[in-house]
Structure formats: structure tokens, C-alpha cells
Design a protein around this motif. Sequence first.
Motif, PDB file in Angstrom:
ATOM      1  N   ARG A 193      40.337 -26.512  24.832  1.00 22.88           N
ATOM      2  CA  ARG A 193      39.485 -26.462  25.490  1.00 22.88           C
ATOM      3  C   ARG A 193      38.522 -27.706  24.529  1.00 22.88           C
ATOM      4  O   ARG A 193      37.533 -28.201  25.623  1.00 22.88           O
ATOM      5  CB  ARG A 193      39.044 -25.286  25.176  1.00 22.88           C
ATOM      6  N   ARG A 244      35.480 -22.562  35.476  1.00 24.13           N
ATOM      7  CA  ARG A 244      37.187 -22.233  34.989  1.00 24.13           C
ATOM      8  C   ARG A 244      37.273 -21.378  33.658  1.00 24.13           C
ATOM      9  O   ARG A 244      38.331 -20.845  34.152  1.00 24.13           O
ATOM     10  CB  ARG A 244      37.307 -24.046  34.909  1.00 24.13           C
ATOM     11  N   GLU A 245      36.313 -21.276  32.650  1.00 26.44           N
ATOM     12  CA  GLU A 245      37.456 -20.550  31.968  1.00 26.44           C
ATOM     13  C   GLU A 245      35.464 -19.758  31.127  1.00 26.44           C
ATOM     14  O   GLU A 245      34.365 -20.642  31.276  1.00 26.44           O
ATOM     15  CB  GLU A 245      37.695 -20.938  30.933  1.00 26.44           C
ATOM     16  N   VAL A 268      34.906 -18.370  27.543  1.00 27.06           N
ATOM     17  CA  VAL A 268      35.389 -17.331  26.230  1.00 27.06           C
ATOM     18  C   VAL A 268      34.770 -16.489  25.323  1.00 27.06           C
ATOM     19  O   VAL A 268      33.609 -17.675  25.226  1.00 27.06           O
ATOM     20  CB  VAL A 268      35.893 -18.608  25.464  1.00 27.06           C
ATOM     21  N   THR A 272      39.418 -14.712  26.146  1.00 26.81           N
ATOM     22  CA  THR A 272      39.001 -15.235  26.682  1.00 26.81           C
ATOM     23  C   THR A 272      39.099 -14.769  28.206  1.00 26.81           C
ATOM     24  O   THR A 272      39.556 -13.684  29.017  1.00 26.81           O
ATOM     25  CB  THR A 272      40.298 -16.961  26.816  1.00 26.81           C
ATOM     26  N   ASN A 316      39.694 -16.251  32.774  1.00 25.70           N
ATOM     27  CA  ASN A 316      40.278 -17.390  33.515  1.00 25.70           C
ATOM     28  C   ASN A 316      40.037 -16.836  34.853  1.00 25.70           C
ATOM     29  O   ASN A 316      39.804 -15.524  35.144  1.00 25.70           O
ATOM     30  CB  ASN A 316      41.324 -17.396  32.992  1.00 25.70           C
ATOM     31  N   TYR A 317      39.299 -18.076  35.811  1.00 26.07           N
ATOM     32  CA  TYR A 317      39.154 -17.527  37.011  1.00 26.07           C
ATOM     33  C   TYR A 317      39.337 -18.704  37.336  1.00 26.07           C
ATOM     34  O   TYR A 317      39.397 -19.561  37.582  1.00 26.07           O
ATOM     35  CB  TYR A 317      37.359 -18.201  36.464  1.00 26.07           C
ATOM     36  N   GLY A 318      40.775 -17.764  38.501  1.00 32.44           N
ATOM     37  CA  GLY A 318      41.361 -18.520  39.377  1.00 32.44           C
ATOM     38  C   GLY A 318      40.554 -19.200  40.930  1.00 32.44           C
ATOM     39  O   GLY A 318      39.684 -18.704  40.516  1.00 32.44           O
TER      40      GLY A 318
END
Length: 288
Positions: free
Chosen positions: A126, A157-158, A160, A228, A230-232
Motif C-alpha cells: 500500500r 479503491r480502499e 483502512v 481494511t 476494499n471497493y470493487g
Amino acid sequence: MNIKERLFLAGQHLLPHHTLSRLIGCAAECRKPWFKNRLIDAFIHRYQVDMSEAEIGNPHAYEHFNAFFTRALRDGSRPLDPTPGAVLCPADGAISQLGPIEYGRLLQAKGHSFSVLELLGGDAERAAPFIGGQFATVYLSPRDYHRVHMPLAGTLREMVYVPGKLFSVNGFTAEQVPELFSRNERVVCLFDTERGPMAVVLVGAMIVASIETVWAGLVTPPKRTLKTFNYGVSEPIHLEKGAELGRFKLGSTAIVLFGPDQVRWAEELAAGSAVRMGQALGGPLQDA
């Protein structure tokens, strides 16, 4: 340091950060008019808050202190810099530091730096795109507008959540507490943009009741452990340049990161420079 500063710094280490923040967070959500109106009035007087810019100018019209603190501004209060390719300031406040990420570290204050790896949650993959890149840290004081906006258009995208302490993040503690921003609780938001990866890190602080994002709401997992999200690509979350990203319930810091050879900061900006959301922090290298 004088005795007052020594006592303040000692309190930063001895006080129960999260318990104190939760108690203040409860008070900030109180809807009793006699309580919340006095609290808001005292805050406006203490910090000289400019209510003329607020969408709702009557401070007693807010349902509780947190609603007042995260108040929206009137349309046109923060015009976006129209320069093509400009990187916008994400928030009102002051530049804490800005410059290159050298040897994987960001400047915190004179004599102090902190690791980009730790800032982003300890994942080397990352952190890798930002090694050798650029960063800008914006400190939001209590009187400032406390919503954070997109420096560039980007696709999420992500995200955290990184647990941690809740030290104050003012200039004094930045000079005295090592690794301050990589020790405090924070929310890391990673976007794909026209300049490659961009990270916007929302750093919590003493008595910050919560951090929110526009796509997830309150970001505080039941257990304060690293988490975390995550986004698809099936339902991408895309935010336009200048769009609201998130907000702080009580003040803190936003840190923006870019990779190498993507951004050059405006020459007139330096540590201590006052900034407003929407002004140009910098632009692409070829246009600088």
C-alpha cells in the motif's frame, strides 16, 4: 518549555484518550436546548467562529453541538480554483508541513519525521506507490470549517481504519510527540486519479468524537483493530474534484499523498501558511 507546556504535554500521555473522547462525544450529541446552546455560544465566543459563511447562520438552529461543528457552508463560500490540473486544498486550516517523501518518511516538525508505511497502516504494498512522492499536511483548528473535500477527482479503491492514540495534533504536540501522525487513530482513503494513486488520511486527535466519510458514515469498528475495506469495480465510488469526502467531529488533520513526479506544490506555501478548502495547493510538474 514553560510549566504550562510541560503540564499540557504530560496530560497528553497520562489522560485516557478514548474514554475522554467518548464522554465529550456524548455531550456533543446532547439535544437539550439549554445545554447545547450554551455550549455552542461559548465555543463561538472562545474561537471567534465566523457564522456568516454558514448555510444555517443561527447557531441555536442546530440540533446539537456536532451538527453545528460539522456545519455546511453557503454556496459559493469556497470557490474551487479553476486552473486546469490544480490540486485543491482539501480543508480549511493551516499547512503543518508539505514537501517530498524522502527515504519513506514525511516531515512532521523540525527534528521529527514519521513513516509513510506506518501512516498507511503498515502494509508495504500500500505504501510503495508513495515512496519518493509528495505530501501535504493540513491542520484544522477548532474555528475552521470541518469538512474534508477531494483534491482531485478520484475513484475509491480502499479505506483502512488504523487504531491508535488520540494525542492533540496542534503545532506544539507536533514538535514534541515523536511519530505523532502515525501513532494517532486515523482513516486512510486511497483513490485512483488522473495523477495515479492519491491517499487522503484523516487523522483523529484528542476529544475528536469520530471521523466520518460520505460513503461509509461513521468509521469506528466495534473493536478498535486495523480493518481494511476494499471497493470493487462493479459499483465504483467516484467523487469529483472538490466534492465532500468526509468530516471531523471536533478538529484534527488531513494528509494528502501523491506518488513520484506527479505534483509540485505552490511556491508560496510553507509551514504555517493559512489555507482554505478549494484553493490550489499545487499542480502537475509540467505546468509548474
